[in-house]
Enzyme design. Structure first.
Site, short mmCIF file in Angstrom:
data_model
loop_
_atom_site.label_atom_id
_atom_site.label_comp_id
_atom_site.label_asym_id
_atom_site.label_seq_id
_atom_site.Cartn_x
_atom_site.Cartn_y
_atom_site.Cartn_z
N TRP A 64 0.82 -1.21 0.00
CA TRP A 64 0.00 0.00 0.00
C TRP A 64 0.86 1.27 0.00
O TRP A 64 1.83 1.35 0.74
CB TRP A 64 -0.87 0.00 1.26
CG TRP A 64 -1.52 1.30 1.56
CD1 TRP A 64 -0.99 2.37 2.24
CD2 TRP A 64 -2.85 1.70 1.19
NE1 TRP A 64 -1.90 3.40 2.30
CE2 TRP A 64 -3.06 3.01 1.67
CE3 TRP A 64 -3.88 1.08 0.48
CZ2 TRP A 64 -4.24 3.71 1.48
CZ3 TRP A 64 -5.07 1.77 0.30
CH2 TRP A 64 -5.25 3.07 0.80
N ILE A 65 0.47 2.28 -0.81
CA ILE A 65 1.04 3.62 -0.64
C ILE A 65 -0.08 4.64 -0.61
O ILE A 65 -1.16 4.43 -1.16
CB ILE A 65 2.05 3.99 -1.76
CG1 ILE A 65 1.37 4.27 -3.11
CG2 ILE A 65 3.10 2.90 -1.92
CD1 ILE A 65 2.32 4.91 -4.12
N ASP A 67 -0.14 9.20 0.58
CA ASP A 67 0.34 10.56 0.30
C ASP A 67 1.83 10.68 -0.05
O ASP A 67 2.67 10.08 0.63
CB ASP A 67 0.15 11.44 1.54
CG ASP A 67 -1.21 11.31 2.18
OD1 ASP A 67 -2.02 10.49 1.74
OD2 ASP A 67 -1.46 12.04 3.15
N GLN A 83 3.86 7.79 2.06
CA GLN A 83 3.23 6.94 3.08
C GLN A 83 3.16 5.53 2.54
O GLN A 83 2.64 5.29 1.43
CB GLN A 83 1.83 7.47 3.39
CG GLN A 83 1.83 8.89 3.97
CD GLN A 83 2.07 8.89 5.46
OE1 GLN A 83 1.19 8.54 6.24
NE2 GLN A 83 3.26 9.27 5.89
N TRP A 91 -4.10 -0.06 4.07
CA TRP A 91 -3.51 0.98 4.90
C TRP A 91 -3.15 0.43 6.28
O TRP A 91 -3.90 -0.35 6.85
CB TRP A 91 -4.49 2.15 5.03
CG TRP A 91 -3.91 3.31 5.76
CD1 TRP A 91 -3.17 4.32 5.23
CD2 TRP A 91 -4.00 3.57 7.16
NE1 TRP A 91 -2.79 5.19 6.23
CE2 TRP A 91 -3.28 4.75 7.42
CE3 TRP A 91 -4.61 2.91 8.24
CZ2 TRP A 91 -3.17 5.31 8.69
CZ3 TRP A 91 -4.49 3.46 9.51
CH2 TRP A 91 -3.78 4.64 9.73
N TRP A 126 2.97 9.90 10.04
CA TRP A 126 2.07 10.32 8.97
C TRP A 126 2.67 11.48 8.18
O TRP A 126 3.83 11.80 8.35
CB TRP A 126 0.70 10.66 9.57
CG TRP A 126 -0.03 9.43 10.10
CD1 TRP A 126 0.47 8.16 10.20
CD2 TRP A 126 -1.35 9.37 10.60
NE1 TRP A 126 -0.47 7.32 10.73
CE2 TRP A 126 -1.61 8.03 10.98
CE3 TRP A 126 -2.37 10.32 10.76
CZ2 TRP A 126 -2.84 7.63 11.52
CZ3 TRP A 126 -3.60 9.92 11.29
CH2 TRP A 126 -3.83 8.58 11.65
N SER A 127 1.83 12.09 7.37
CA SER A 127 2.35 13.00 6.34
C SER A 127 3.03 14.26 6.86
O SER A 127 2.78 14.71 7.97
CB SER A 127 1.21 13.39 5.40
OG SER A 127 0.88 12.27 4.63
N ARG A 190 -2.93 17.61 11.80
CA ARG A 190 -1.85 16.92 11.07
C ARG A 190 -1.41 17.61 9.78
O ARG A 190 -1.97 18.59 9.35
CB ARG A 190 -2.29 15.49 10.76
CG ARG A 190 -3.61 15.36 10.02
CD ARG A 190 -3.97 13.87 9.84
NE ARG A 190 -5.23 13.69 9.16
CZ ARG A 190 -6.41 13.50 9.77
NH1 ARG A 190 -6.48 13.49 11.09
NH2 ARG A 190 -7.51 13.36 9.07
N GLU A 244 -7.16 18.37 5.41
CA GLU A 244 -5.93 17.59 5.42
C GLU A 244 -4.94 18.20 4.45
O GLU A 244 -5.31 18.95 3.53
CB GLU A 244 -6.21 16.15 4.99
CG GLU A 244 -7.15 15.39 5.90
CD GLU A 244 -7.14 13.90 5.59
OE1 GLU A 244 -6.66 13.14 6.43
OE2 GLU A 244 -7.63 13.51 4.51
#
Ligand code: NAG
Ligand code: NAG
Ligand code: NAG
Ligand code: NAG
Length: 583
Positions: A64-65, A67, A83, A91, A126-127, A190, A244
């Site tokens: 999985w990928i 962002d 990610q 995910w 995370w991003s 985030r 986001e």
């Protein structure tokens, strides 16, 4: 969760041993623990779907990928972090995977750069974004999920600045540098932006959050990149749910220095689309005021009118351009993804700039993509009568191609009236009501891509021109209709569309289109980059060398293909091992 370095060493060794990917099969046998959600049989069956893997869009060998993160240029190399779940095609277990390139097209895979290892990111990395500091040191700001499940912002620095690959990253113990303060929702806080420095020498960055259903871009300031202080008033907000992956950057109209506007882009968690405005930003008062004509939120401008999310730009100092990366998720089912062993692709990197008329942003695939062009087909001034179509012959790989075409509608008077009932409706609704198969006045005309023999499977990328009122004004719809893209009927096949700002009176009915076709990706740019639509499709017959390409015209007015240049695209060298020399 800490990933095992040993796994990656073996992974890379296997990459060396096999001349081409996928290595999934080999690594699978050695490390079954990596395939926690797959059985051997599922992985085996999944190999059939390798025909739908992309050839020149960025995709790791498996799993999985999502962002794109921390995109930047350092010592002659482009860095892309993203990610990534190192264990499965769903995910979870998110780390910052890392790849480098000299040309944004061919990539060398490195070990993950940032992964959970400290109390401030033990539940996830995370991003976030990269900022190159004035002394040339890159700093990464990312969202960590701490032991309490809070979203906090952390900084990381390269361990060895002399390594152009920037393989190892160090997270100072003083993290987190930004914790959710009083009144901030700690589970919706985030995706820090790249930081910028004002005339007062202070650093600034923006974090996305929400307050009930209000999305917010909150601003933080710092003198030393370590102690960050919130600015009480948000930079901007909207009544559109969680914001986001904000992005905030200057653009110069007509390239005039000094005359600067700022772009604010947000990814709306509720709609899963991205919207932007641009306007005036004042460092002194920390206010951002979008230009009056630009609505926020669902009625606003979008980067892409299809499957494109969580994007991020960076300034490329080597080529003096701003480059946009965005993530395209799958439109099949989770079970399909587990069976395939992979999910998620990065869109082609796009140059992004403000249009000459100052009305919107423009996007175009970076020119380096053209280095993959091979065999070429050239058609000029070919008339396509209403109801007619023809096949574009001569390509070896129509499933992996780059097509540039310019259409000219010959009789704009034949345009249908724009139904007043559609006024205020979004283009997607209009396109769903007037798909590629509904005959019109001017259009639908465009391309059928990834088409099977006898056209049973096909994805339509097309335009339709309407007359709006009696004053001769036209409305142009650009649309991607995948409703016939595949025999498989469980797929998500929405029509995607936008109203494209092309004045057909002025262009004499001409509308240009470029479509990048890559097995399961259809990424289109209308009006020289005024509109882009990315769509994921999963043909069952129109795969590999069985895919075909057509031009069609399903409107009353004849359409002339003034020119069409179609190219076979070679596969990019993606997932090259680190030990092979970088070009
Ligand atoms: C905070 O965000 C979470 C995650 O979206 C949400 O479930 C929760 O309701 C929010 N809390 C408040 C007080 O808004
Ligand atoms: C991803 O795919 C699903 C359909 O499977 C869609 O509903 C969702 O909105 C997509 N986009 C993102 C950004 O998750
Ligand atoms: C396509 O063909 C036309 C006419 O033969 C020619 O003028 C044009 O340069 C060609 N375009 C390309 C890109 O080869
Ligand atoms: C389109 O172009 C025509 C011809 O130049 C011009 O008269 C008209 O005002 C333009 N329409 C719009 C909406 O700009």
């Amino acid at each position: 969760m800490a990933i095992q370095p040993r796994t990656w060493v073996v992974f890379l060794l296997l990459a060396l041993l096999s001349s081409s990917w996928p290595v999934a099969e080999a690594s699978h046998r050695v490390f079954p623990d990596l395939q926690s959600l797959e059985t051997e049989a599922e992985a085996e069956a999944g190999r059939a779907d390798d025909t739908l893997r992309t050839g020149y869009h960025f995709q790791p060998p498996m799993h999985w990928i999502n962002d794109p993160n921390g995109v930047m240029y350092y010592k002659g190399l482009y860095h892309l972090f993203y990610q990534y779940n190192p264990k499965a095609a769903v995910w979870g277990n998110i780390v910052w995977a890392h790849a480098v390139s000299t040309d944004l097209v061919n990539w060398v895979m490195l070990q993950p750069a940032i992964y959970p290892s400290a109390p401030f990111d033990v539940n996830g990395c995370w991003s976030g974004s990269a900022t190159v500091l004035p002394d040339g040191t890159p700093a990464i700001m990312y969202t960590g999920i701490d032991g309490d499940g809070r979203q906090v912002q952390n900084v990381a620095y390269p361990k060895d600045l002399s390594d152009p690959y920037l393989r190892e990253w160090v997270k100072p113990d003083y993290n987190p540098v930004i914790a959710p303060g009083a009144g901030v929702n700690a589970t919706a806080f985030r995706d820090p932006t790249t930081a910028w420095r004002g005339p007062d020498g202070l650093w600034r960055l923006v974090v996305g959050t929400k307050d009930n259903h209000r999305g917010l871009a909150v601003l933080y300031r710092s003198r030393d990149f370590r102690r960050w202080v919130p600015v009480r008033r948000a930079l901007h907000h909207g009544d559109t749910g969680m914001w986001e992956c904000p992005d905030f950057y200057p653009v110069t109209p007509h390239g005039v220095p000094g005359d600067v506007k700022h772009v604010l882009k947000v990814s709306l968690d509720l709609t899963r689309f991205e919207y932007y405005t641009f306007g005036a930003y004042d460092h002194a008062t920390e206010t951002y005021v979008p230009d009056a004509a630009l609505p926020d939120g669902n009625d606003g401008l979008r980067y892409d009118y299809g499957n494109f999310y969580a994007s991020k730009t960076f300034l490329d100092p080597a080529k003096h351009r701003r480059v946009l990366w965005g993530w395209a998720n799958e439109s099949d089912s989770t079970a399909d993804d587990v069976r395939k062993g992979w999910a998620g692709v990065q869109a082609i990197p796009r140059k992004i700039w403000l249009s000459a008329d100052g009305k919107q942003l423009m996007q175009w695939p970076v020119t380096e993509v053209e280095s993959l062009r091979g065999n070429h087909v050239n058609i000029t001034d070919r008339l396509v009568k209403g109801g007619d179509y023809f096949e574009v012959l001569g390509l070896t790989t129509p499933a992996q191609a780059d097509v540039e075409v310019s259409f000219a509608a010959m009789d704009l008077d034949k345009a249908e009236q724009f139904d007043p009932a559609w006024r205020g409706a979004d283009a997607q609704t209009v396109c769903a009501a007037r798909g590629a198969d509904v005959e019109g006045g001017v259009g639908p005309f465009g391309l059928w891509v990834l088409a099977s023999d006898e056209l049973k499977e096909r994805t339509a990328v097309f335009f339709r021109v309407f007359k709006d009122g009696d004053d001769g004004k036209h409305v142009v719809l650009m649309c991607n209709d995948p409703s016939r893209s595949s025999y498989a009927d469980h797929l998500y096949k929405p029509t995607f569309a936008g109203f494209i700002d092309v004045n057909v009176t002025e262009t004499g009915g001409k509308i240009p289109l470029r479509t990048l076709i890559d097995h399961s990706m259809v990424e289109s740019f209308g009006g020289h980059g005024r509109m882009s639509i990315l769509s994921r499709v999963y043909p069952t017959e129109a795969v590999g060398d069985k895919a075909r390409l057509y031009v069609f015209n399903h409107g009353e007015s004849d359409v002339k293909v003034t020119h069409l240049n179609a190219y076979d695209m070679r596969s990019a060298k993606i997932n090259t091992d680190i030990d092979q020399p970088i070009r």
